[in-house]
Design a protein around this motif. Structure first.
Motif, PDB file in Angstrom:
ATOM      1  N   GLU A  27       0.830  -1.205   0.000  1.00  0.00           N
ATOM      2  CA  GLU A  27       0.000   0.000   0.000  1.00  0.00           C
ATOM      3  C   GLU A  27       0.865   1.256   0.000  1.00  0.00           C
ATOM      4  O   GLU A  27       0.570   2.229  -0.713  1.00  0.00           O
ATOM      5  CB  GLU A  27      -0.942  -0.011   1.202  1.00  0.00           C
ATOM      6  CG  GLU A  27      -2.017  -1.084   1.099  1.00  0.00           C
ATOM      7  CD  GLU A  27      -2.730  -1.369   2.401  1.00  0.00           C
ATOM      8  OE1 GLU A  27      -3.793  -2.027   2.348  1.00  0.00           O
ATOM      9  OE2 GLU A  27      -2.246  -0.955   3.487  1.00  0.00           O
ATOM     10  N   ALA A  28       1.936   1.260   0.779  1.00  0.00           N
ATOM     11  CA  ALA A  28       2.850   2.401   0.818  1.00  0.00           C
ATOM     12  C   ALA A  28       3.479   2.626  -0.555  1.00  0.00           C
ATOM     13  O   ALA A  28       3.570   3.766  -1.033  1.00  0.00           O
ATOM     14  CB  ALA A  28       3.926   2.185   1.875  1.00  0.00           C
ATOM     15  N   GLU A  29       3.901   1.557  -1.207  1.00  0.00           N
ATOM     16  CA  GLU A  29       4.500   1.657  -2.538  1.00  0.00           C
ATOM     17  C   GLU A  29       3.470   2.137  -3.563  1.00  0.00           C
ATOM     18  O   GLU A  29       3.793   2.933  -4.450  1.00  0.00           O
ATOM     19  CB  GLU A  29       5.101   0.319  -2.960  1.00  0.00           C
ATOM     20  CG  GLU A  29       6.405  -0.002  -2.250  1.00  0.00           C
ATOM     21  CD  GLU A  29       7.489   1.052  -2.472  1.00  0.00           C
ATOM     22  OE1 GLU A  29       7.691   1.489  -3.631  1.00  0.00           O
ATOM     23  OE2 GLU A  29       8.127   1.457  -1.479  1.00  0.00           O
ATOM     24  N   TYR A  30       2.260   1.651  -3.446  1.00  0.00           N
ATOM     25  CA  TYR A  30       1.183   2.060  -4.353  1.00  0.00           C
ATOM     26  C   TYR A  30       0.951   3.571  -4.248  1.00  0.00           C
ATOM     27  O   TYR A  30       0.806   4.256  -5.264  1.00  0.00           O
ATOM     28  CB  TYR A  30      -0.096   1.285  -4.036  1.00  0.00           C
ATOM     29  CG  TYR A  30      -1.229   1.542  -4.988  1.00  0.00           C
ATOM     30  CD1 TYR A  30      -1.317   0.854  -6.196  1.00  0.00           C
ATOM     31  CD2 TYR A  30      -2.226   2.463  -4.686  1.00  0.00           C
ATOM     32  CE1 TYR A  30      -2.369   1.082  -7.079  1.00  0.00           C
ATOM     33  CE2 TYR A  30      -3.276   2.711  -5.551  1.00  0.00           C
ATOM     34  CZ  TYR A  30      -3.338   2.010  -6.752  1.00  0.00           C
ATOM     35  OH  TYR A  30      -4.374   2.244  -7.621  1.00  0.00           O
ATOM     36  N   ALA A  31       0.911   4.095  -3.029  1.00  0.00           N
ATOM     37  CA  ALA A  31       0.720   5.535  -2.826  1.00  0.00           C
ATOM     38  C   ALA A  31       1.889   6.318  -3.431  1.00  0.00           C
ATOM     39  O   ALA A  31       1.685   7.363  -4.056  1.00  0.00           O
ATOM     40  CB  ALA A  31       0.578   5.858  -1.350  1.00  0.00           C
ATOM     41  N   LEU A  42      -4.526   5.726  -3.549  1.00  0.00           N
ATOM     42  CA  LEU A  42      -4.568   4.810  -2.408  1.00  0.00           C
ATOM     43  C   LEU A  42      -5.860   4.997  -1.622  1.00  0.00           C
ATOM     44  O   LEU A  42      -6.525   4.020  -1.259  1.00  0.00           O
ATOM     45  CB  LEU A  42      -3.362   4.999  -1.483  1.00  0.00           C
ATOM     46  CG  LEU A  42      -3.361   4.102  -0.240  1.00  0.00           C
ATOM     47  CD1 LEU A  42      -3.305   2.627  -0.626  1.00  0.00           C
ATOM     48  CD2 LEU A  42      -2.227   4.475   0.698  1.00  0.00           C
ATOM     49  N   GLU A  43      -6.231   6.231  -1.376  1.00  0.00           N
ATOM     50  CA  GLU A  43      -7.446   6.480  -0.607  1.00  0.00           C
ATOM     51  C   GLU A  43      -8.691   6.004  -1.355  1.00  0.00           C
ATOM     52  O   GLU A  43      -9.635   5.497  -0.732  1.00  0.00           O
ATOM     53  CB  GLU A  43      -7.520   7.956  -0.224  1.00  0.00           C
ATOM     54  CG  GLU A  43      -6.435   8.307   0.791  1.00  0.00           C
ATOM     55  CD  GLU A  43      -6.329   9.778   1.127  1.00  0.00           C
ATOM     56  OE1 GLU A  43      -7.377  10.470   1.092  1.00  0.00           O
ATOM     57  OE2 GLU A  43      -5.214  10.239   1.432  1.00  0.00           O
ATOM     58  N   ASP A 101      -6.212  -7.262   6.325  1.00  0.00           N
ATOM     59  CA  ASP A 101      -5.423  -7.675   5.176  1.00  0.00           C
ATOM     60  C   ASP A 101      -5.114  -6.458   4.324  1.00  0.00           C
ATOM     61  O   ASP A 101      -5.914  -5.528   4.222  1.00  0.00           O
ATOM     62  CB  ASP A 101      -6.194  -8.697   4.329  1.00  0.00           C
ATOM     63  CG  ASP A 101      -6.363 -10.020   5.039  1.00  0.00           C
ATOM     64  OD1 ASP A 101      -5.474 -10.385   5.853  1.00  0.00           O
ATOM     65  OD2 ASP A 101      -7.379 -10.704   4.798  1.00  0.00           O
ATOM     66  N   SER A 102      -3.974  -6.486   3.677  1.00  0.00           N
ATOM     67  CA  SER A 102      -3.609  -5.440   2.732  1.00  0.00           C
ATOM     68  C   SER A 102      -4.561  -5.514   1.543  1.00  0.00           C
ATOM     69  O   SER A 102      -4.978  -6.596   1.122  1.00  0.00           O
ATOM     70  CB  SER A 102      -2.162  -5.649   2.263  1.00  0.00           C
ATOM     71  OG  SER A 102      -1.821  -4.688   1.287  1.00  0.00           O
ATOM     72  N   VAL A 103      -4.899  -4.363   0.960  1.00  0.00           N
ATOM     73  CA  VAL A 103      -5.761  -4.379  -0.222  1.00  0.00           C
ATOM     74  C   VAL A 103      -4.987  -4.725  -1.480  1.00  0.00           C
ATOM     75  O   VAL A 103      -5.569  -4.941  -2.527  1.00  0.00           O
ATOM     76  CB  VAL A 103      -6.504  -3.028  -0.423  1.00  0.00           C
ATOM     77  CG1 VAL A 103      -7.465  -2.768   0.730  1.00  0.00           C
ATOM     78  CG2 VAL A 103      -5.539  -1.879  -0.610  1.00  0.00           C
ATOM     79  N   LEU A 104      -3.661  -4.804  -1.378  1.00  0.00           N
ATOM     80  CA  LEU A 104      -2.817  -5.133  -2.533  1.00  0.00           C
ATOM     81  C   LEU A 104      -1.971  -6.366  -2.256  1.00  0.00           C
ATOM     82  O   LEU A 104      -1.634  -6.668  -1.152  1.00  0.00           O
ATOM     83  CB  LEU A 104      -1.890  -3.966  -2.865  1.00  0.00           C
ATOM     84  CG  LEU A 104      -2.621  -2.689  -3.288  1.00  0.00           C
ATOM     85  CD1 LEU A 104      -1.689  -1.516  -3.262  1.00  0.00           C
ATOM     86  CD2 LEU A 104      -3.190  -2.872  -4.690  1.00  0.00           C
TER      87      LEU A 104
END
Length: 191
Positions: A159-163, A171-172, A188-191
């Protein structure tokens, strides 16, 4: 240590928005050279959750062209049995002592992991608090400073990398689309 009138006003403003019977607890960094207040409001915004907010981080003004100077306070909500006050205070210490720059869309790496070593959500991502509190935490002048609040959300590495790659809005939007419970540090992570 005496609490300034501005910080008392920040605590009162935050407590009024959170509701309940909040209290401020002082936290020290590891070598006890820095301190930060964290307001705790149990069973807010609902039973089993606790809302948290730093009080006093905004004393450190950010390098922005505002008069009065801009400072931030961190907000967070988590299930009450998690050490979330320690997480937001740790993030505050990195701002105070190491010059980390808090802003919407920023990600502070490994902050959660310092308190919960085996977490799948090791980082803190900062969002506009309207994600959770409509406009109650809009920036405002309090005493001699402009105060902006940032919502601290635990996120996974993916998620951090996606943002970072796609931007904060992406991300939001992903969180909203997947109805992510930002208070669940075991989600769970969404990615």
């Amino acid at each position: 240590m005496a609490v300034s009138a501005d910080n008392k006003a920040i605590a009162k403003t935050t407590a009024g928005i959170f509701g309940g019977s909040p209290r401020v607890i002082e936290y020290l960094n590891a070598d006890e050279t820095s301190r930060i207040g964290v307001l705790h409001s149990a069973d807010r915004p609902e039973k089993g959750l606790t809302a948290y907010a730093t009080v006093g981080l905004s004393d450190m003004s950010l390098d922005r062209d505002l008069d009065p100077p801009l400072g931030v306070e961190f907000l967070g909500v988590a299930e009450s049995d998690y050490p979330f006050a320690e997480i937001v205070s740790t993030a505050a210490f990195f701002v105070l002592n190491d010059g980390w720059e808090p802003e919407p869309g920023a990600c502070f790496r490994d902050i959660v992991k310092m308190q919960i070593p085996d977490t799948e959500l090791p980082h803190i991502y900062f969002a506009d608090p309207s994600v959770y509190w409509d406009q109650e935490f809009a920036s405002r002048v309090i005493g001699e400073k402009t105060v902006a609040w940032l919502l601290a959300i635990p996120v996974s590495e993916a998620e951090a990398e996606y943002a970072l790659e796609n931007g904060a809005d992406a991300l939001e939007a992903l969180f909203e689309e997947n109805e992510v419970d930002i208070t669940d540090l075991e989600r769970d992570s969404v990615l």
